[in-house]
Scaffold this motif. Sequence first.
Motif, PDB file in Angstrom:
ATOM      1  N   LYS A 158      -0.189  -9.146   3.694  1.00 43.34           N
ATOM      2  CA  LYS A 158      -0.284  -8.956   2.214  1.00 43.34           C
ATOM      3  C   LYS A 158       0.755 -10.279   1.648  1.00 43.34           C
ATOM      4  CE  LYS A 158      -0.224  -3.932   2.069  1.00 43.34           C
ATOM      5  NZ  LYS A 158       0.330  -2.758   1.715  1.00 43.34           N
ATOM      6  N   VAL A 159       0.005 -10.633   0.572  1.00 43.67           N
ATOM      7  CA  VAL A 159       0.919 -12.059  -0.105  1.00 43.67           C
ATOM      8  C   VAL A 159       1.743 -11.540  -1.064  1.00 43.67           C
ATOM      9  CG1 VAL A 159       0.310 -13.795  -1.499  1.00 43.67           C
ATOM     10  CG2 VAL A 159      -1.332 -13.415   0.328  1.00 43.67           C
ATOM     11  N   LEU A 160       2.874 -11.607  -1.214  1.00 46.47           N
ATOM     12  CA  LEU A 160       4.030 -11.581  -2.176  1.00 46.47           C
ATOM     13  C   LEU A 160       4.499 -12.837  -2.612  1.00 46.47           C
ATOM     14  CD1 LEU A 160       5.916  -8.606  -0.568  1.00 46.47           C
ATOM     15  CD2 LEU A 160       4.104  -8.337  -2.252  1.00 46.47           C
ATOM     16  N   ASP A 161       3.839 -13.198  -3.746  1.00 40.61           N
ATOM     17  CA  ASP A 161       4.203 -15.010  -3.958  1.00 40.61           C
ATOM     18  C   ASP A 161       4.309 -15.020  -5.482  1.00 40.61           C
ATOM     19  OD1 ASP A 161       4.676 -17.406  -3.161  1.00 40.61           O
ATOM     20  OD2 ASP A 161       2.625 -17.781  -4.044  1.00 40.61           O
ATOM     21  N   GLU A 162       5.179 -13.907  -5.977  1.00 40.74           N
ATOM     22  CA  GLU A 162       5.314 -14.270  -7.369  1.00 40.74           C
ATOM     23  C   GLU A 162       6.920 -14.705  -7.791  1.00 40.74           C
ATOM     24  OE1 GLU A 162       5.296 -10.664  -9.786  1.00 40.74           O
ATOM     25  OE2 GLU A 162       3.699  -9.680  -8.368  1.00 40.74           O
ATOM     26  N   LEU A 163       7.096 -15.752  -8.574  1.00 37.95           N
ATOM     27  CA  LEU A 163       8.159 -16.420  -8.826  1.00 37.95           C
ATOM     28  C   LEU A 163       9.297 -15.696  -9.651  1.00 37.95           C
ATOM     29  CD1 LEU A 163       6.596 -20.131  -9.276  1.00 37.95           C
ATOM     30  CD2 LEU A 163       7.331 -18.930  -7.366  1.00 37.95           C
ATOM     31  N   GLU A 164       9.714 -14.641  -9.309  1.00 37.65           N
ATOM     32  CA  GLU A 164      10.457 -13.607  -9.835  1.00 37.65           C
ATOM     33  C   GLU A 164      11.433 -13.294  -8.897  1.00 37.65           C
ATOM     34  OE1 GLU A 164       8.918 -10.923 -12.250  1.00 37.65           O
ATOM     35  OE2 GLU A 164       7.372 -12.249 -13.175  1.00 37.65           O
ATOM     36  N   PRO A 171      13.620  -9.078   4.925  1.00 37.14           N
ATOM     37  CA  PRO A 171      13.326  -8.098   5.741  1.00 37.14           C
ATOM     38  C   PRO A 171      13.326  -6.922   5.472  1.00 37.14           C
ATOM     39  CG  PRO A 171      14.537  -9.961   6.270  1.00 37.14           C
ATOM     40  CD  PRO A 171      14.416 -10.202   4.945  1.00 37.14           C
ATOM     41  N   LEU A 172      14.166  -6.432   4.499  1.00 34.61           N
ATOM     42  CA  LEU A 172      14.266  -5.136   3.965  1.00 34.61           C
ATOM     43  C   LEU A 172      12.860  -4.495   3.746  1.00 34.61           C
ATOM     44  CD1 LEU A 172      17.766  -4.561   2.257  1.00 34.61           C
ATOM     45  CD2 LEU A 172      17.159  -3.461   4.134  1.00 34.61           C
ATOM     46  N   PHE A 173      12.100  -5.145   3.005  1.00 36.69           N
ATOM     47  CA  PHE A 173      10.875  -4.759   2.255  1.00 36.69           C
ATOM     48  C   PHE A 173       9.934  -4.495   3.574  1.00 36.69           C
ATOM     49  CE2 PHE A 173       6.731  -5.270   0.601  1.00 36.69           C
ATOM     50  CZ  PHE A 173       6.608  -4.543  -0.346  1.00 36.69           C
ATOM     51  N   ALA A 174       9.833  -5.397   4.730  1.00 34.74           N
ATOM     52  CA  ALA A 174       8.908  -5.424   5.823  1.00 34.74           C
ATOM     53  C   ALA A 174       9.426  -4.124   6.619  1.00 34.74           C
ATOM     54  CB  ALA A 174       9.106  -6.703   6.535  1.00 34.74           C
ATOM     55  N   GLU A 175      10.411  -3.833   6.764  1.00 37.40           N
ATOM     56  CA  GLU A 175      10.878  -2.773   7.614  1.00 37.40           C
ATOM     57  C   GLU A 175       9.982  -1.522   7.564  1.00 37.40           C
ATOM     58  OE1 GLU A 175      14.688  -0.122   8.799  1.00 37.40           O
ATOM     59  OE2 GLU A 175      15.121  -1.928   7.573  1.00 37.40           O
ATOM     60  N   GLY A 176       9.608  -1.196   8.885  1.00 34.20           N
ATOM     61  CA  GLY A 176       8.887   0.080   8.978  1.00 34.20           C
ATOM     62  C   GLY A 176       7.168  -0.058   8.315  1.00 34.20           C
ATOM     63  N   LYS A 177       6.912  -1.282   8.479  1.00 32.44           N
ATOM     64  CA  LYS A 177       5.433  -1.580   7.805  1.00 32.44           C
ATOM     65  C   LYS A 177       4.798  -2.341   9.002  1.00 32.44           C
ATOM     66  CE  LYS A 177       6.476  -1.204   3.192  1.00 32.44           C
ATOM     67  NZ  LYS A 177       7.704  -1.354   3.146  1.00 32.44           N
ATOM     68  N   ASP A 178       3.267  -2.265   9.024  1.00 35.57           N
ATOM     69  CA  ASP A 178       2.650  -2.912  10.063  1.00 35.57           C
ATOM     70  C   ASP A 178       2.080  -4.265   9.765  1.00 35.57           C
ATOM     71  OD1 ASP A 178       3.045  -0.905  11.955  1.00 35.57           O
ATOM     72  OD2 ASP A 178       1.172  -0.017  11.242  1.00 35.57           O
ATOM     73  N   ASP A 179       2.119  -4.503   8.275  1.00 35.55           N
ATOM     74  CA  ASP A 179       1.570  -5.924   7.886  1.00 35.55           C
ATOM     75  C   ASP A 179       2.598  -6.875   7.958  1.00 35.55           C
ATOM     76  OD1 ASP A 179      -0.739  -4.997   6.326  1.00 35.55           O
ATOM     77  OD2 ASP A 179       0.608  -3.942   5.086  1.00 35.55           O
ATOM     78  N   THR A 180       1.895  -8.006   8.016  1.00 39.76           N
ATOM     79  CA  THR A 180       2.698  -9.429   7.988  1.00 39.76           C
ATOM     80  C   THR A 180       2.727  -9.840   6.412  1.00 39.76           C
ATOM     81  OG1 THR A 180       1.958  -9.809  10.176  1.00 39.76           O
ATOM     82  CG2 THR A 180       2.700 -11.753   8.730  1.00 39.76           C
ATOM     83  N   PHE A 181       4.103 -10.126   6.002  1.00 37.06           N
ATOM     84  CA  PHE A 181       4.062 -10.500   4.224  1.00 37.06           C
ATOM     85  C   PHE A 181       4.252 -12.018   4.334  1.00 37.06           C
ATOM     86  CE2 PHE A 181       5.121  -6.129   4.903  1.00 37.06           C
ATOM     87  CZ  PHE A 181       4.642  -5.575   4.006  1.00 37.06           C
ATOM     88  N   VAL A 182       3.474 -12.494   3.432  1.00 40.73           N
ATOM     89  CA  VAL A 182       3.567 -13.986   3.291  1.00 40.73           C
ATOM     90  C   VAL A 182       3.843 -14.251   1.870  1.00 40.73           C
ATOM     91  CG1 VAL A 182       2.314 -16.355   3.371  1.00 40.73           C
ATOM     92  CG2 VAL A 182       1.868 -14.460   4.878  1.00 40.73           C
ATOM     93  N   GLY A 183       4.813 -15.170   1.410  1.00 36.45           N
ATOM     94  CA  GLY A 183       5.203 -15.560   0.252  1.00 36.45           C
ATOM     95  C   GLY A 183       5.922 -17.048   0.181  1.00 36.45           C
ATOM     96  N   ARG A 184       6.304 -17.450  -0.866  1.00 37.99           N
ATOM     97  CA  ARG A 184       6.888 -18.777  -1.171  1.00 37.99           C
ATOM     98  C   ARG A 184       5.745 -19.972  -0.920  1.00 37.99           C
ATOM     99  NH1 ARG A 184      11.899 -20.083  -1.523  1.00 37.99           N
ATOM    100  NH2 ARG A 184      11.062 -21.734  -2.613  1.00 37.99           N
TER     101      ARG A 184
END
Length: 223
Positions: A158-164, A171-184
């Motif tokens: 899951k791409v989270l790449d907004e400049l806000e 880490p808090l957002f990824a906890e408990g989830k199976d996806d790998t999160f990519v941003g920056r």
Amino acid sequence: AFKHKGIIANPNCSTIQMVVALKPIHDNFGIKRVVVSTYQSVSGWGKQAVDQLWAEISGISKNKKYREIASEGRVLPSQIAFNLIPHIDIFLDGGYTKEEMKMANETKKIMRADIPVTATCVRVPVLISHSEAVNIELDKDASVSRVREVLSKAPGIKVLDELEPGKYPMPLFAEGKDDTFVGRIRKDYTVKSGIWLWIVSDNLRKGAASNAVQIAELLLSRR
């Protein structure tokens, strides 16, 4: 894995989340080299390290001195509360730790490609989820938008790449989830074809239990 006979080993938690993002990039652009710095939660060591963090936070809140905190059930090499420890697993010849060499060796094995990887692995005072700053030198130059598109279409990412503020993996957002999160996601202007990624994943799920389940499900689906 489909032709393998016997036990299939789950890769190292810090390696898993990185190669999830590296694979689609390598398939589309090729990878010359990877430089990674990890920020690994205490749960990667185990329950005793989690207990150490909580005990140290409690001790510091009661104005205990460092020596008093350090003597109470410490399993990590140093105090972890309000601190960073650039030392995960044992030191090897050449100054690298075993954890750092695992990332280099396992990446080549999983990717089936001789991709040079150099790592610095750091333990941080976070309970769950590992984070990684990953610098990739590509074989073929690619725009940020193209890299973002490739990652967005890749399974398990899951791409989270907004400049806000707050619109990037944490880490808090990824906890408990199976996806790998990519941003920056951004260009590295010091090399011709460089790209930066920030990768975060729950080390207890994608880095361990969920990944093992996904491997088993994939094998069963091909029977």
